[in-house]
Design an enzyme around this catalytic site. Structure first.
Site, PDB file in Angstrom:
ATOM      1  N   LEU A 127     -44.004 -11.001  24.728  1.00 17.01           N
ATOM      2  CA  LEU A 127     -43.878  -9.716  25.424  1.00 17.01           C
ATOM      3  C   LEU A 127     -43.703  -8.599  24.407  1.00 17.01           C
ATOM      4  O   LEU A 127     -42.778  -8.605  23.610  1.00 17.01           O
ATOM      5  CB  LEU A 127     -42.688  -9.747  26.388  1.00 17.01           C
ATOM      6  CG  LEU A 127     -42.605  -8.590  27.388  1.00 17.01           C
ATOM      7  CD1 LEU A 127     -41.855  -9.036  28.648  1.00 17.01           C
ATOM      8  CD2 LEU A 127     -41.911  -7.360  26.808  1.00 17.01           C
ATOM      9  N   HIS A 231     -32.376 -10.496  18.040  1.00 17.66           N
ATOM     10  CA  HIS A 231     -32.650  -9.266  17.312  1.00 17.66           C
ATOM     11  C   HIS A 231     -32.204  -8.086  18.171  1.00 17.66           C
ATOM     12  O   HIS A 231     -32.310  -8.145  19.408  1.00 17.66           O
ATOM     13  CB  HIS A 231     -34.156  -9.181  17.034  1.00 17.66           C
ATOM     14  CG  HIS A 231     -34.562  -8.077  16.125  1.00 17.66           C
ATOM     15  ND1 HIS A 231     -34.720  -6.777  16.560  1.00 17.66           N
ATOM     16  CD2 HIS A 231     -34.861  -8.076  14.798  1.00 17.66           C
ATOM     17  CE1 HIS A 231     -35.095  -6.023  15.544  1.00 17.66           C
ATOM     18  NE2 HIS A 231     -35.184  -6.783  14.460  1.00 17.66           N
TER      19      HIS A 231
END
Length: 339
Positions: A127, A231
């Protein structure tokens, strides 16, 4: 809103390649390599064309398209079955408890075990939303369109669904987790290994990675502190996954230590709660809540936001714009769920 989700085509290659260059590394499913991307588009084309309604080593790639301008502004992917051609490795974080009667002490040692527990799962991934479009719920549309596709093609996916989130990477593009473990056995830095994996797969992991458990106490704090942590750009994605019913079950990525989220496919909220209707026409006046909509089989799959008017039984009407985006015809099946 003039945005919709549809299967990728060869004509989208350049736009997808330009987005891949914006990912910043550690994004294995969207490598900024022309050859690897061509192979991915070919694989996706084959998956959408495959007639057998069964689970297989498919990669379904879709794009977010602005229908008014023709611009491609995002991409997402679904994998039918991981670990079919090459092993699908993860580290599982476990705890070993040991007691010494002589010392009168109990020690609990955290360990990393190299496993293939998640093989045969289906996976959502890849994505990416263009930085210029990160508003208006488009990331949510990209993410949840994958679950609507699975709902409409359920036999092609397994009972377990996973999502790997990118781990913590420093400003130079390195990974403290990689440096502490795998980097010592492969003679390459994280970026080199990540690029090699994107283009050639994980067989080199099987060839060179040590199979014995690793005591995390032997790792530097810089590596331990990022295990299972996404992240910063992936924190919102992790929350979206949790809202859908995914959970972190102590599996992490062998490259960067990012978390692998796991759910039972039929219990994913969008898959479980999406309602099926029959489209009978458009309407000129509407009000109420904007919904997420999808229709179409395989190459004809489309998803967008729109408005419904409910009629007798399972019959519904759509606002004209969403009907046009979906390319839907009277009598077609339509799926809908609230945002």
């Amino acid at each position: 809103m003039s945005f919709r989700i549809r299967p990728v085509t060869n004509d989208d290659f350049q736009a997808v390649y330009e987005m891949a260059k914006l990912t910043g590394g550690g994004f294995t499913n969207l490598p900024p390599d022309r050859g690897a991307l061509v192979e991915k588009l070919v694989r996706s084309e084959e998956a959408f064309a495959r007639e057998a309604d069964t689970q297989s080593d498919d990669c379904f790639m879709m794009v977010l398209e602005n229908k008014d301008t023709g611009q491609i502004r995002g991409t997402c992917q679904i994998f039918g079955q991981v670990g079919t051609k090459q092993p699908f490795y993860s580290y599982r974080i476990t705890t070993l408890t040991q007691t010494s009667k002589e010392l009168g002490r109990t020690f609990r040692a955290e360990m990393l075990n190299l496993v293939t527990d998640l093989e045969s799962s289906s996976e959502v991934g890849g994505l990416f939303l263009h930085p210029g479009e990160r508003a208006g719920g488009l990331g949510l549309l990209l993410a949840r369109s994958r679950y609507l596709f699975i709902r409409q093609h359920r036999a092609r996916f397994g009972p377990r669904l996973i999502a790997e989130l990118r781990g913590v990477i420093d400003e130079a593009g390195g990974s403290a987790f990689w440096d502490a473990i795998a980097g010592k056995f492969f003679g390459m830095n994280f970026q080199e290994a990540d690029e090699f994996n994107a283009m050639h797969g994980t067989q080199f992991i099987a060839d060179l990675m040590p199979k014995t458990p690793i005591y995390t106490a032997m790792l530097p704090e810089t590596a331990r502190s990022v295990m299972g942590i996404p992240h910063p750009s992936g924190r919102a994605a992790m929350k979206m996954l949790e809202r859908e019913g995914f959970a972190f079950e102590s599996y992490i990525d062998i490259f960067d230590g990012g978390p692998t989220m796991i759910a039972q496919t039929d219990q994913v909220r969008t898959i479980r709660d999406a309602k099926q209707y029959r489209f009978v026409g458009t309407l000129e006046d509407w009000d109420g809540e904007q919904l997420m909509l999808s229709t179409g089989h395989l190459n004809n799959f489309r998803a967008c936001y729109g408005y419904l008017s409910f009629e007798e039984g399972d019959r519904v009407r759509l606002d004209p714009q969403s009907a046009e985006l979906l390319e839907i015809r009277e009598g077609d099946t339509l799926f809908a769920i609230g945002r």
